[in-house]
Scaffold this active site. Structure first.
Site, PDB file in Angstrom:
ATOM      1  N   GLY A 590       0.830  -1.196   0.000  1.00  0.00           N
ATOM      2  CA  GLY A 590       0.000   0.000   0.000  1.00  0.00           C
ATOM      3  C   GLY A 590       0.866   1.248   0.000  1.00  0.00           C
ATOM      4  N   GLU A 591       0.368   2.311   0.587  1.00  0.00           N
ATOM      5  CA  GLU A 591       1.078   3.587   0.706  1.00  0.00           C
ATOM      6  C   GLU A 591       1.337   4.274  -0.631  1.00  0.00           C
ATOM      7  OE1 GLU A 591       4.695   2.962   2.876  1.00  0.00           O
ATOM      8  OE2 GLU A 591       3.701   1.813   4.458  1.00  0.00           O
ATOM      9  N   GLY A 592       0.900   3.679  -1.734  1.00  0.00           N
ATOM     10  CA  GLY A 592       1.172   4.228  -3.051  1.00  0.00           C
ATOM     11  C   GLY A 592       2.318   3.535  -3.765  1.00  0.00           C
TER      12      GLY A 592
END
Length: 625
Positions: A590-592
């Site tokens: 996640g987190e980009g």
């Protein structure tokens, strides 16, 4: 006390300064009011209102304002006539100031040696700033001229004395910043008067204030508000130089006018419309002519048709998004990491402590998170958007505080958000997209942070696709079988409790989503309204995209799925959205991170279409039919 700013023109001329020739006309002065405060017999209140200045004056003012520019290049070294300079300085000196304190002074710098030393200070700061920029921004900045200290005949330093007027200056008691604010008004007057005289001004801000004060030998109690380069110019550009270079765009006035309540945006006389409705209405289909042209150009490039696979489709889509063939390379890129905490954490759906949300926000901002490292590698800037972190994130570069509340409610007990909170969060996401695009970014990437956020994501996917919780619920941060079974039951219970479904996308979002999900919904809609491509990350972004798609189906034409996450809900979301993930690396951070990894592919697709040789240009024989 409401009236604290007074104009110097409403009083006698300052001591030792003859400004009679610059005094305003009294032809339209207001008659004195009746002692009782009521109109005299036969005189209406309307008749006592000062009429506007003549049409020609107002038109001239509008021209000066519209054509004022921050000039960095094209100056001549022709001297400035003393009478012209006096008029410009007189205009600056007539600015309003808090408590009529007039805290400004003007230091005129003619000396070439002094200006050469000052230019060296600015150059050092420019280099330091350039070194701090991510790659995409650095390439844009490299071609910008940011100061004209030595290429103008005169520099003007505008200082502020925050003590002028004494300790009882009207209007400064509650907010000491009123002194520099007043000086900014003087700078604006000076700038506009210079434009009316045909003079250009460049405002230089690449200075350490203490270094500049010492170099100029200014008293310690003075602050430098503006360092201005002033001179005649060959021509005034048709738009601000930073806009012409693509560094930034002008925000429309409609974005900046609020009525009574923050967020109630509309122009005077305009019809009331919510920001969400306005944004959705602005989303237009992509340009089919540009798509067709890009498809045709792909057939002319020196390669077998279709040999670049998905890259060819990406380039065609980019042409449709931008309305250009070939499309410009979408850079700079900006990653927006939307962060928030979740009430459903209390249901025990993750083994990690909730304070990890705050810790990871700080890690991303510090540049040590894996996503930060990846973003730095491709030259993307990173912004963390605090939508609902439980604690207060310390103010620092890269942080955008848009906090709706300190975490959502537990979606198994009550809706995670109120309808009002949900709307405000979506609007915040729209504003973030607008801000990043207005600052010159041409590719947006989604990111997210928040312990337990895969639980509301699974609930959103279940609600929007109709899939059972068992099919869309994954292991998130790496939970065991027992916790997965419990998490699945939590997702099913939340969806059933609130009857969340695609029939009411905003209702479903409020019931089982998170503040970062709602922010991402607005972010995706805002980007589409501005014809800006977005690369979606994993399950959190995809669950938000399902809601945004239900609100505005055309918006999906502007989105790319960055990767196929290990979370099972991703497959169902991309299928419903009709998006093909660009990467499949088994990632679930996640987190980009997945969006960042996919960005070079999207940018490379545009480069191929723009820079690739055709059979004709390269002299390469085409295949016989």
């Amino acid at each position: 006390m409401t009236t604290t700013h007074e104009s110097a023109t409403e009083n006698t001329a300052p001591l030792g300064d003859d400004t009679t020739s610059h005094a305003p006309s009294r032809a339209h002065s207001t008659p004195p009011p009746h002692p009782t405060g009521q109109p005299q017999t036969g005189q209406s209140a309307t008749s006592r209102v000062t009429p506007p200045m003549p049409d020609g004056v107002r038109e001239g003012l509008a021209d000066v304002v519209a054509n004022r520019r921050d000039i960095r290049s094209g100056f001549t070294m022709d001297p400035i006539d003393d009478e012209v300079l006096l008029r410009v300085l007189s205009a600056a000196h007539q600015a309003p100031s808090v408590g009529f304190s007039q805290p400004w002074d003007f230091v005129l710098l003619h000396d070439l040696d002094v200006r050469t030393r000052v230019q060296a200070l600015a150059a050092a700061q420019r280099e330091a700033f350039a070194a701090s920029l991510p790659g995409g921004r650095a390439r844009s900045f490299d071609g910008l001229k940011v100061e004209a200290i030595l290429s103008t005949p005169l520099n003007i330093v505008v200082t502020c004395d925050p003590t002028r007027g004494g300790p009882y200056t009207l209007g400064r008691h509650a907010d000491p910043r009123m002194a520099p604010f007043s000086v900014a008004c003087a700078v604006e007057n000076l700038w506009l008067a210079a434009r009316a005289e045909g003079l250009g001004i460049g405002w230089v801000s690449f200075f350490d204030p203490d270094e500049l004060r010492a170099e100029l030998g200014l008293p310690a109690h003075l602050d430098v508000v503006a360092f201005l380069c002033i001179g005649h110019v060959e021509t005034f550009p048709p738009a601000p130089e930073l806009a012409l270079s693509g560094w930034a765009r002008r925000r429309p006035l409609g974005w900046a006018v609020h009525h009574d309540t923050w967020g109630e945006r509309r122009l005077p006389g305009g019809e009331p419309m919510s920001l969400v409705e306005e944004t959705i209405a602005a989303i237009a289909p992509v340009d089919e002519e540009a798509r067709a042209a890009a498809l045709g150009r792909q057939g002319l490039l020196t390669k077998p048709a279709g040999s670049l696979g998905e890259l060819e489709d990406i380039s065609v889509r980019l042409a449709g998004i931008t309305g250009q063939c070939p499309p410009p390379v979408p850079e700079p890129a900006a990653l927006a990491v939307f962060a928030g905490d979740h009430g459903v954490y209390d249901q025990g759906v993750t083994p990690w402590p909730q304070e990890v949300t705050m810790q990871m926000v700080l890690n991303v901002l510090a540049g040590g998170a894996m996503t930060s490292v990846l973003a730095r590698g491709i030259g993307a800037e990173v912004a963390v958007v605090d939508m609902g972190v439980k604690g207060d994130v310390p103010e620092q570069p890269g942080l955008m505080v848009r906090k709706i509340a300190r975490g959502t409610a537990d979606m198994t007990q009550t809706p995670a958000m109120t309808a009002e909170q949900c709307t405000h969060a979506v609007e915040a996401g729209i504003d973030v997209a607008r801000d990043l695009v207005a600052q010159g970014n041409r590719l947006l990437l989604t990111g997210d942070l928040g312990l337990a956020n895969t639980t509301p994501s699974a609930a959103l996917v279940a609600a929007m696709t109709g899939r059972p919780a068992a099919e869309v619920t994954g292991r998130g941060t790496g939970i065991d079988d027992a916790m997965l079974a419990h998490k699945t039951e939590v997702v099913a219970r939340a969806v059933q409790t609130h009857g969340a479904s695609a029939d009411d996308p905003l209702g479903a979002l409020a019931a089982v989503g998170g503040f970062e999900h709602a922010g991402l919904v607005g972010f995706l809609l805002g980007a589409a309204a501005l014809r800006t491509p977005v690369i979606l990350d994993g399950v959190i972004a995809l669950s938000a995209a399902l809601v945004a798609d239900a609100l505005a189906p055309t918006a999906r034409q502007y989105w790319f799925a960055g990767h196929h996450s290990a979370e099972p809900a991703c497959r169902y979301a991309t299928e419903k959205l009709g998006l093909r993930p660009l990467l499949d690396l088994g990632m679930r951070l996640g987190e980009g991170s997945g969006a960042v990894c996919a960005a070079p592919l999207v940018q490379g697709a545009a480069r191929v279409l723009a820079e690739g040789a055709t059979f004709e240009s390269a002299g390469v024989s085409e295949r016989d039919e």
